[in-house]
Scaffold this active site. Structure first.
Site, PDB file in Angstrom:
ATOM      1  N   HIS A 111       0.818  -1.219   0.000  1.00 29.10           N
ATOM      2  CA  HIS A 111       0.000   0.000   0.000  1.00 29.10           C
ATOM      3  C   HIS A 111       0.850   1.267   0.000  1.00 29.10           C
ATOM      4  CE1 HIS A 111      -3.818  -2.212   1.663  1.00 29.10           C
ATOM      5  NE2 HIS A 111      -3.541  -2.507   0.413  1.00 29.10           N
ATOM      6  N   ASN A 202      -4.157 -12.754  15.480  1.00 27.98           N
ATOM      7  CA  ASN A 202      -4.910 -11.505  15.571  1.00 27.98           C
ATOM      8  C   ASN A 202      -5.568 -11.391  16.942  1.00 27.98           C
ATOM      9  OD1 ASN A 202      -5.552  -9.104  14.321  1.00 27.98           O
ATOM     10  ND2 ASN A 202      -7.323  -9.899  13.221  1.00 27.98           N
ATOM     11  N   LEU A 203      -5.878 -10.150  17.300  1.00 32.67           N
ATOM     12  CA  LEU A 203      -6.565  -9.898  18.564  1.00 32.67           C
ATOM     13  C   LEU A 203      -7.954 -10.537  18.559  1.00 32.67           C
ATOM     14  CD1 LEU A 203      -5.570  -8.331  20.984  1.00 32.67           C
ATOM     15  CD2 LEU A 203      -6.553  -6.258  20.005  1.00 32.67           C
TER      16      LEU A 203
HETATM   17  N1  APR Z   1      -2.156  -7.370  18.120  1.00 33.31           N
HETATM   18  C1  APR Z   1      -2.713  -8.098  17.111  1.00 33.31           C
HETATM   19  N2  APR Z   1      -3.763  -7.662  16.387  1.00 33.31           N
HETATM   20  C2  APR Z   1      -4.271  -6.460  16.689  1.00 33.31           C
HETATM   21  C3  APR Z   1      -3.743  -5.646  17.714  1.00 33.31           C
HETATM   22  C4  APR Z   1      -2.628  -6.158  18.452  1.00 33.31           C
HETATM   23  N3  APR Z   1      -2.073  -5.465  19.436  1.00 33.31           N
HETATM   24  N4  APR Z   1      -4.477  -4.505  17.773  1.00 33.31           N
HETATM   25  C5  APR Z   1      -5.403  -4.592  16.809  1.00 33.31           C
HETATM   26  N5  APR Z   1      -5.289  -5.776  16.156  1.00 33.31           N
HETATM   27  C6  APR Z   1      -6.084  -6.265  15.025  1.00 33.31           C
HETATM   28  C7  APR Z   1      -7.542  -5.908  15.059  1.00 33.31           C
HETATM   29  O1  APR Z   1      -8.269  -6.930  15.725  1.00 33.31           O
HETATM   30  C8  APR Z   1      -7.895  -5.840  13.572  1.00 33.31           C
HETATM   31  O2  APR Z   1      -8.323  -7.102  13.092  1.00 33.31           O
HETATM   32  O3  APR Z   1      -5.547  -5.647  13.876  1.00 33.31           O
HETATM   33  C9  APR Z   1      -6.569  -5.497  12.898  1.00 33.31           C
HETATM   34  C10 APR Z   1      -6.475  -4.090  12.341  1.00 33.31           C
HETATM   35  O4  APR Z   1      -7.422  -3.983  11.320  1.00 33.31           O
HETATM   36  P1  APR Z   1      -7.546  -2.679  10.430  1.00 33.31           P
HETATM   37  O5  APR Z   1      -7.581  -1.476  11.303  1.00 33.31           O
HETATM   38  O6  APR Z   1      -8.686  -2.922   9.511  1.00 33.31           O
HETATM   39  O7  APR Z   1      -6.175  -2.609   9.614  1.00 33.31           O
HETATM   40  P2  APR Z   1      -5.742  -3.379   8.293  1.00 33.31           P
HETATM   41  O8  APR Z   1      -6.369  -4.723   8.196  1.00 33.31           O
HETATM   42  O9  APR Z   1      -4.265  -3.278   8.229  1.00 33.31           O
HETATM   43  O10 APR Z   1      -6.346  -2.440   7.156  1.00 33.31           O
HETATM   44  C11 APR Z   1      -6.101  -2.768   5.818  1.00 33.31           C
HETATM   45  O11 APR Z   1      -7.225  -0.810   5.015  1.00 33.31           O
HETATM   46  O12 APR Z   1      -7.634   1.438   5.435  1.00 33.31           O
HETATM   47  C12 APR Z   1      -6.954   0.522   4.667  1.00 33.31           C
HETATM   48  O13 APR Z   1      -5.008   0.874   3.418  1.00 33.31           O
HETATM   49  C13 APR Z   1      -5.467   0.735   4.735  1.00 33.31           C
HETATM   50  O14 APR Z   1      -3.696  -0.868   4.846  1.00 33.31           O
HETATM   51  C14 APR Z   1      -4.973  -0.531   5.354  1.00 33.31           C
HETATM   52  C15 APR Z   1      -6.023  -1.539   4.969  1.00 33.31           C
END
Ligand code: APR
Length: 234
Positions: A111, A202-203
């Site tokens: 990204h 994942n959490l």
């Molecule tokens: N340890 C493990 N997992 C975690 C933690 C932690 N400390 N904190 C949060 N999470 C998990 C949450 O449960 C969630 O499933 O991380 C995930 C974060 O999800 P998103 O906020 O949706 O992020 P992501 O999946 O990276 O988003 C994908 O979306 O907005 C776009 O381009 C942006 O790259 C991003 C893409």
């Protein structure tokens, strides 16, 4: 299940791996990203409509990076790449530089990257550690305007061909800290071969959790070092 030491591993990371370093994830704030709607800051239309807002938004994100440090999960993945006999490909959806600073080198930022810019004229990708605005000019061609090197919604992610080629032949695919809301990354688990070991760390279960054979629930800084130690047999 033990893997041959020379097997190829693909690891996908999302915002969850950087959460414990102090960077907010995307979907933990009612669709708001640092108080902005995604459509106002992370689409080509937003950049066309209000470039000043988009530049400012990414300038703020870029400025926040020196204040955060890689955590135990980033460091463990760098260790895995150093010590595993086969290839470890790390694919991240994150635009921060925490994997880079932790020492991962076989790393694809699908990204884009906050610390890079792209010339709208000659398309050169440029290191860009400071602020960027409408007056910024490309040092490569000397003329073109520069935009953040970020894949916005509606744009095609980077390095897809080489990611899919490696997914097809990997023995293990692990997804860490990603919610499974955004494609194509959410579909990677479906692109691996039938024998590939698939693990979600994942959490909470992601939207595509059912597609993984193994699940580990918890915080990345607990789960990832333990998972890496297990793979390395130490
Ligand atoms: N340890 C493990 N997992 C975690 C933690 C932690 N400390 N904190 C949060 N999470 C998990 C949450 O449960 C969630 O499933 O991380 C995930 C974060 O999800 P998103 O906020 O949706 O992020 P992501 O999946 O990276 O988003 C994908 O979306 O907005 C776009 O381009 C942006 O790259 C991003 C893409």
């Amino acid at each position: 299940m033990t893997l041959p030491r020379e097997a190829t591993l693909v690891i996908l990371t999302g915002a969850g791996i950087s959460a414990e370093s102090g960077l907010r994830t995307f979907r933990d704030a009612n669709g708001l990203w640092e108080n902005h709607r995604v459509e106002d800051v992370a689409t080509p239309e937003a950049f066309h409509r209000n470039p000043a807002l988009v530049y400012r938004f990414y300038n703020e994100r870029r400025r926040s990076l020196p204040g955060v440090q890689p955590n135990a999960a980033h460091l463990a993945l760098a260790r895995l790449e150093r010590e595993w006999a086969g290839e470890v490909l790390l694919v991240t959806q994150n635009v921060d530089d925490l994997h880079d600073r932790a020492g991962s080198r076989n790393l694809l930022h699908m990204h884009g990257e906050l610390l890079k810019g792209r010339c709208l004229g000659c398309h050169a990708v440029l290191d860009w550690p400071g602020d960027m605005d409408s007056d910024s000019r490309c040092p490569a061609c000397g003329r073109g305007r520069v935009r953040p090197h970020i894949v916005w919604f509606g744009e095609v992610p980077l390095e897809m061909e080489s990611i899919y080629r490696t997914l097809e032949r990997c023995a293990l695919f692990a997804a860490i800290g990603t919610s499974g809301h955004v494609y194509p990354a959410a579909g990677f688990v479906g692109a691996v071969g039938p024998e590939t070991r698939t693990v979600e760390l994942n959490l909470e279960p992601s939207r595509v959790a059912d597609a993984f054979r193994e699940h580990r629930a918890g915080r990345a800084t607990d789960l990832v070092p333990a998972f890496v130690a297990e793979l390395l047999g130490s």
